[in-house]
Scaffold this active site. Structure first.
Site, PDB file in Angstrom:
ATOM      1  N   TYR A 140       0.715  -1.014  -0.106  1.00 15.21           N
ATOM      2  CA  TYR A 140      -0.183   0.182  -0.072  1.00 15.21           C
ATOM      3  C   TYR A 140       0.798   1.419  -0.014  1.00 15.21           C
ATOM      4  O   TYR A 140       0.598   2.003  -0.654  1.00 15.21           O
ATOM      5  CB  TYR A 140      -0.867   0.106   1.270  1.00 15.21           C
ATOM      6  N   GLU A 176      -0.921 -16.793  -9.551  1.00 14.81           N
ATOM      7  CA  GLU A 176      -0.024 -15.859 -10.607  1.00 14.81           C
ATOM      8  C   GLU A 176       1.337 -16.232 -10.292  1.00 14.81           C
ATOM      9  O   GLU A 176       2.300 -15.328 -11.155  1.00 14.81           O
ATOM     10  CB  GLU A 176      -0.506 -14.474 -10.317  1.00 14.81           C
ATOM     11  N   ASN A 181     -12.494  -0.893  -5.384  1.00 17.74           N
ATOM     12  CA  ASN A 181     -12.445  -1.293  -6.573  1.00 17.74           C
ATOM     13  C   ASN A 181     -13.431  -2.016  -6.945  1.00 17.74           C
ATOM     14  O   ASN A 181     -13.896  -3.100  -6.592  1.00 17.74           O
ATOM     15  CB  ASN A 181     -10.929  -2.244  -6.725  1.00 17.74           C
ATOM     16  N   CYS A 209      -6.617  -5.470  -7.606  1.00 20.66           N
ATOM     17  CA  CYS A 209      -6.403  -5.043  -6.385  1.00 20.66           C
ATOM     18  C   CYS A 209      -5.565  -6.014  -5.449  1.00 20.66           C
ATOM     19  O   CYS A 209      -5.200  -5.982  -4.319  1.00 20.66           O
ATOM     20  CB  CYS A 209      -7.532  -4.634  -5.557  1.00 20.66           C
ATOM     21  N   HIS A 210      -5.901  -7.491  -5.834  1.00 16.60           N
ATOM     22  CA  HIS A 210      -5.087  -8.546  -4.982  1.00 16.60           C
ATOM     23  C   HIS A 210      -3.423  -8.292  -5.061  1.00 16.60           C
ATOM     24  O   HIS A 210      -3.202  -9.269  -4.020  1.00 16.60           O
ATOM     25  CB  HIS A 210      -5.756  -9.790  -5.614  1.00 16.60           C
TER      26      HIS A 210
END
Length: 179
Positions: free
Chosen positions: A111, A171, A134, A142-143
């Site tokens: 953040y 990912e 979001n 946003c993850h």
């Protein structure tokens, strides 16, 4: 009075998503509600593509559906070329969401790093609030925003932090603790 947006439900190998759009851009994506009860796992269900249900949808909506289906099957997609509607948000939130949109698959940012990237060092909490607003998870990833400790932080989509951990794992994100 707000204008009603077109809406479509589409099946994926891991549940049903809901996508809303305007004629020009994507407005919101709701990940499968089923994930509230049982967050996604590494064993997908069967392919759920049904092109007949997508007839008549704008090209960018069909493309978003295709990419989401691939993404939840572990074939991670990028969405940065798809149009998004963020004009309902204040300038700071839009700026944050656009910065988050540029985080590539497999990487994370804290953040605080996002706050610095948008020219507001020290605004990590404000970034957290913007990210929580979001409307397009996956499309605006946003993850991929995590706490300074490397822990996942929050996630307001169905399944919460477990879904966030799962998305980061598929990912290949290396910088996530507590997984």
């Amino acid at each position: 009075m707000s204008e009603k947006k077109p809406l479509t439900l589409f099946r994926t190998a891991r549940g049903t998503c809901t996508l809303a759009w305007t004629p020009e851009a994507l407005v919101s994506l709701r990940l499968p509600a089923e994930w509230e009860v049982a967050p996604p796992c590494d064993v997908p269900g069967p392919e759920q593509d049904d092109p007949a249900l997508e007839e008549g949808l704008p090209d960018f909506v069909r493309e978003a559906i295709r990419r989401v289906r691939n993404h939840v099957r572990g074939r991670v997609s990028t969405y940065d070329d798809l149009p998004v509607a963020l004009d309902v948000f204040p300038p700071f939130t839009r700026t944050v969401l656009l910065a988050v949109r540029r985080i590539p698959p497999g990487l994370t940012r804290t953040y605080g790093e996002v706050a610095r990237a948008v020219g507001r060092p020290g605004a990590a909490r404000a970034v957290g609030r913007a990210v929580a607003a979001n409307p397009l998870p996956l499309v605006i990833p946003c993850h991929r925003v995590v706490a300074a400790s490397g822990r996942p932080g929050g996630f307001s989509a169905p399944g919460g932090v477990e879904t966030k951990r799962w998305l980061l794992r598929i990912e290949g994100a290396a910088r996530i603790r507590g997984s």
